[in-house]
Design a protein around this motif. Structure first.
Motif, PDB file in Angstrom:
ATOM      1  N   SER A 130      16.458   7.516 -23.708  1.00 50.14           N
ATOM      2  CA  SER A 130      15.625   7.158 -24.858  1.00 50.14           C
ATOM      3  C   SER A 130      15.299   5.675 -24.777  1.00 50.14           C
ATOM      4  O   SER A 130      16.045   4.893 -24.177  1.00 50.14           O
ATOM      5  CB  SER A 130      16.331   7.488 -26.182  1.00 50.14           C
ATOM      6  N   VAL A 131      14.167   5.289 -25.389  1.00 47.12           N
ATOM      7  CA  VAL A 131      13.713   3.899 -25.296  1.00 47.12           C
ATOM      8  C   VAL A 131      13.059   3.482 -26.611  1.00 47.12           C
ATOM      9  O   VAL A 131      12.451   4.314 -27.306  1.00 47.12           O
ATOM     10  CB  VAL A 131      12.740   3.732 -24.097  1.00 47.12           C
ATOM     11  N   VAL A 188      15.382  -1.664 -26.454  1.00 48.18           N
ATOM     12  CA  VAL A 188      16.657  -0.952 -26.464  1.00 48.18           C
ATOM     13  C   VAL A 188      16.501   0.319 -25.648  1.00 48.18           C
ATOM     14  O   VAL A 188      15.536   1.069 -25.831  1.00 48.18           O
ATOM     15  CB  VAL A 188      17.101  -0.604 -27.901  1.00 48.18           C
ATOM     16  N   THR A 189      17.422   0.546 -24.718  1.00 50.36           N
ATOM     17  CA  THR A 189      17.424   1.774 -23.928  1.00 50.36           C
ATOM     18  C   THR A 189      18.758   2.487 -24.096  1.00 50.36           C
ATOM     19  O   THR A 189      19.820   1.879 -23.994  1.00 50.36           O
ATOM     20  CB  THR A 189      17.192   1.482 -22.432  1.00 50.36           C
ATOM     21  N   GLY A 190      18.700   3.784 -24.377  1.00 53.15           N
ATOM     22  CA  GLY A 190      19.898   4.610 -24.424  1.00 53.15           C
ATOM     23  C   GLY A 190      19.976   5.421 -23.145  1.00 53.15           C
ATOM     24  O   GLY A 190      18.948   5.738 -22.543  1.00 53.15           O
ATOM     25  N   CYS A 191      21.175   5.762 -22.703  1.00 51.66           N
ATOM     26  CA  CYS A 191      21.300   6.475 -21.429  1.00 51.66           C
ATOM     27  C   CYS A 191      22.137   7.736 -21.578  1.00 51.66           C
ATOM     28  O   CYS A 191      22.763   7.985 -22.611  1.00 51.66           O
ATOM     29  CB  CYS A 191      21.874   5.564 -20.345  1.00 51.66           C
ATOM     30  N   TYR A 192      22.137   8.540 -20.515  1.00 58.96           N
ATOM     31  CA  TYR A 192      22.841   9.819 -20.530  1.00 58.96           C
ATOM     32  C   TYR A 192      24.356   9.635 -20.554  1.00 58.96           C
ATOM     33  O   TYR A 192      25.082  10.579 -20.883  1.00 58.96           O
ATOM     34  CB  TYR A 192      22.419  10.665 -19.324  1.00 58.96           C
ATOM     35  N   ASP A 193      24.849   8.460 -20.203  1.00 61.32           N
ATOM     36  CA  ASP A 193      26.291   8.184 -20.276  1.00 61.32           C
ATOM     37  C   ASP A 193      26.742   7.842 -21.689  1.00 61.32           C
ATOM     38  O   ASP A 193      27.939   7.675 -21.929  1.00 61.32           O
ATOM     39  CB  ASP A 193      26.658   7.025 -19.340  1.00 61.32           C
ATOM     40  N   VAL A 214      28.736   0.311 -26.377  1.00 61.87           N
ATOM     41  CA  VAL A 214      29.460   1.539 -26.040  1.00 61.87           C
ATOM     42  C   VAL A 214      29.975   2.147 -27.337  1.00 61.87           C
ATOM     43  O   VAL A 214      30.833   1.575 -28.000  1.00 61.87           O
ATOM     44  CB  VAL A 214      30.630   1.256 -25.076  1.00 61.87           C
ATOM     45  N   GLY A 215      29.436   3.299 -27.712  1.00 69.15           N
ATOM     46  CA  GLY A 215      29.864   3.924 -28.958  1.00 69.15           C
ATOM     47  C   GLY A 215      29.599   5.413 -29.011  1.00 69.15           C
ATOM     48  O   GLY A 215      30.075   6.098 -29.903  1.00 69.15           O
ATOM     49  N   HIS A 216      28.817   5.925 -28.063  1.00 67.18           N
ATOM     50  CA  HIS A 216      28.509   7.349 -28.023  1.00 67.18           C
ATOM     51  C   HIS A 216      29.239   8.018 -26.859  1.00 67.18           C
ATOM     52  O   HIS A 216      29.452   7.402 -25.811  1.00 67.18           O
ATOM     53  CB  HIS A 216      27.005   7.567 -27.871  1.00 67.18           C
ATOM     54  N   THR A 217      29.586   9.285 -27.050  1.00 67.71           N
ATOM     55  CA  THR A 217      30.282  10.032 -26.000  1.00 67.71           C
ATOM     56  C   THR A 217      29.367  11.027 -25.300  1.00 67.71           C
ATOM     57  O   THR A 217      29.815  11.786 -24.448  1.00 67.71           O
ATOM     58  CB  THR A 217      31.467  10.801 -26.605  1.00 67.71           C
ATOM     59  N   ALA A 218      28.079  11.025 -25.668  1.00 68.48           N
ATOM     60  CA  ALA A 218      27.111  11.973 -25.111  1.00 68.48           C
ATOM     61  C   ALA A 218      25.768  11.266 -24.968  1.00 68.48           C
ATOM     62  O   ALA A 218      25.593  10.145 -25.467  1.00 68.48           O
ATOM     63  CB  ALA A 218      26.998  13.200 -26.025  1.00 68.48           C
ATOM     64  N   PRO A 219      24.806  11.886 -24.276  1.00 70.36           N
ATOM     65  CA  PRO A 219      23.495  11.252 -24.101  1.00 70.36           C
ATOM     66  C   PRO A 219      22.864  10.807 -25.414  1.00 70.36           C
ATOM     67  O   PRO A 219      22.911  11.531 -26.417  1.00 70.36           O
ATOM     68  CB  PRO A 219      22.665  12.362 -23.429  1.00 70.36           C
ATOM     69  N   VAL A 220      22.274   9.619 -25.403  1.00 71.25           N
ATOM     70  CA  VAL A 220      21.604   9.074 -26.585  1.00 71.25           C
ATOM     71  C   VAL A 220      20.201   9.683 -26.649  1.00 71.25           C
ATOM     72  O   VAL A 220      19.364   9.431 -25.784  1.00 71.25           O
ATOM     73  CB  VAL A 220      21.521   7.540 -26.512  1.00 71.25           C
ATOM     74  N   THR A 221      19.943  10.499 -27.666  1.00 67.94           N
ATOM     75  CA  THR A 221      18.678  11.231 -27.754  1.00 67.94           C
ATOM     76  C   THR A 221      17.625  10.526 -28.597  1.00 67.94           C
ATOM     77  O   THR A 221      16.427  10.713 -28.364  1.00 67.94           O
ATOM     78  CB  THR A 221      18.913  12.630 -28.339  1.00 67.94           C
ATOM     79  N   CYS A 222      18.042   9.716 -29.583  1.00 65.94           N
ATOM     80  CA  CYS A 222      17.084   9.096 -30.500  1.00 65.94           C
ATOM     81  C   CYS A 222      17.446   7.636 -30.767  1.00 65.94           C
ATOM     82  O   CYS A 222      18.626   7.293 -30.908  1.00 65.94           O
ATOM     83  CB  CYS A 222      17.048   9.835 -31.841  1.00 65.94           C
TER      84      CYS A 222
END
Length: 443
Positions: A24-25, A35-40, A62-70
């Protein structure tokens, strides 16, 4: 840190940039922050020069445990430094972009696939309109991440696949236009006083159309008379009055559509899974200002491709990129851009304004005006970033990759596992200094 209750995380990346497969971007309206979110599950904040759009990575969250979708803005104030992110695990976070702190976080049972930030009537700030793998539309506060109210379906309830919120020019209320995965178009009218105590809010109108698994829905901002709905194999222009199909655009061979938007009443931009943006001029029957609007379709009356936004090398991608059409403003000048983040961690930016005007009898391909990545940023650093165990690597020997690590608080030691089976134990506060001894064992 021994003797205290404070633990300070320190990261030393080393000579190689971390992987960053973009999912996501987002670009702030003042063009100062990307801001870019990644699959990690990581989120990278980039500092942007508003004039040249040169980007420099500044912070990794670092705060998500799954891909950032939005990724979504959190305030109507242009220079407000907060964004909201959500992941495939139902996690939502509100981030302060100045210091990278997570100001609020929740774990929902609902998983969002899309978030639209919108300023409702009778509201002081933005509200987040969320849809995804659930049958309702959730309206949330971007700072408390509380669900304020939801929109339900009385007719053919199903997952909402796409939505668009707008305020009609002749009305004072807000309108939510949405489509379910089974192709039911729904319309809700909001007066601005809805809350948790309200009665269930059901749609005002509902109509079944032949459009399954829609990916995006956008109402034309220039006239509010036409609607663009994008599916994987085709996208269609609809009359907003009766939702009849005006024209259709098939996806190029070997590609699938991802999203789209209006550039003008008679022009649209549609993005594909190959990371390209296709520019089309619409036929007369799809342009409300034209005398032929909603007229009978003839053989030659079809959308015309007049431009492509893509990379000259046309490199294959290992997974579909994240693409986003944005309208920004800097120095009083409005700018329309297409953003792309791909599986290699490369961020590309195209100037849509430079390509949006058709050229007679020509179809032009436009290269991005900015291309960057973490790898490029690492290569430009002098001296190179310091790694955790650089002192163990001999210049003439092949570097051994690190595969695992753990910090022993009581002993103030860092234990690192490497891909050759060796385990290295070092003083945690002196890992980068070769004057300190290390202990190495073999598994």
């Amino acid at each position: 840190m021994p003797g205290t209750n404070l633990i300070v995380p320190v990261v030393l990346w080393g000579k190689h940039a971390p992987t960053h497969c973009v999912s996501s971007v987002y670009l702030s309206r003042d063009q100062k922050t990307l801001v870019t979110g990644c699959y990690d599950g990581q989120i990278c904040i980039w500092q942007v020069d508003p004039e040249s759009l040169k980007m420099t990575p500044r912070c990794l969250l670092v705060g998500h445990t799954a891909p950032v979708t939005c990724l979504s803005r959190a305030s109507i104030i242009q220079d407000n430094n907060f964004i909201v992110s959500s992941s495939e695990a139902g996690e939502m976070c509100t981030w302060d972009l100045v210091d990278g702190k997570c100001r609020e976080s929740v774990k929902l049972s609902q998983i969002h696939t899309n978030i639209q930030a919108y300023h409702m009537c009778n509201s002081e700030d933005l509200r987040l309109f969320c849809n995804g793998y659930y049958a309702e539309i959730l309206i949330m506060d971007p700072f408390s991440l509380e669900i304020l109210f939801s929109l339900s379906s009385k007719m053919n309830p199903d997952w909402i696949s796409a939505l668009h919120v707008l305020r009609p020019s002749s009305r004072k209320d807000d309108v939510v236009l949405a489509i379910s995965i089974t192709g039911t178009v729904k319309v809700w009218s909001l007066l601005g006083h809805e809350n948790k105590q309200s009665e269930p809010i059901y749609e005002n109108e509902s109509k079944q159309i032949r459009c399954l698994n829609a990916l995006s829905l956008n109402c034309c901002a220039y006239n509010q008379r036409t609607v663009l709905i994008v599916c994987a194999k085709y996208c269609q222009i609809y009359d907003a009055g009766d939702f009849s199909v005006l024209c259709s655009i098939q996806a190029p061979s070997g590609e699938r559509w991802m999203s789209g938007d209006f550039l003008a009443p008679d022009r649209v931009l549609v993005c594909s899974t190959e990371g390209k943006g296709y520019l089309y001029k619409l036929p007369a029957n799809s342009v409300p200002d034209h005398k032929g609007f909603h007229g009978p379709t003839v053989d030659h009356d079809s959308p015309v491709l007049f431009g492509i936004l893509g990379h000259p090398d046309n490199k294959l991608l290992s997974c579909p990129p994240a693409m986003r059409f944005v309208i920004t403003s800097a120095g009083g000048k409005q700018r329309r851009l297409l953003l792309r983040g791909d599986s290699a961690g490369v961020v590309s930016v195209w100037s849509v304004d430079d390509a949006a005007v058709p050229t007679a009898n020509q179809m032009l391909t436009h290269a991005p005006i900015v291309v960057t990545s973490l790898d490029i940023a690492w290569a430009e650093m002098n001296p190179s970033p310091v790694g955790i165990l650089d002192q163990l690597n001999h210049p003439e020997e092949q570097e051994i990759k690190l595969t695992a690590s753990i910090y022993l608080l009581a002993a103030n030691r860092l234990v690192v596992g490497r891909e050759d089976g060796s385990i290295v134990i070092v003083n945690a506060t002196h890992t980068y200094n070769c004057s300190y001894c290390t202990e190495t064992t073999s598994s």
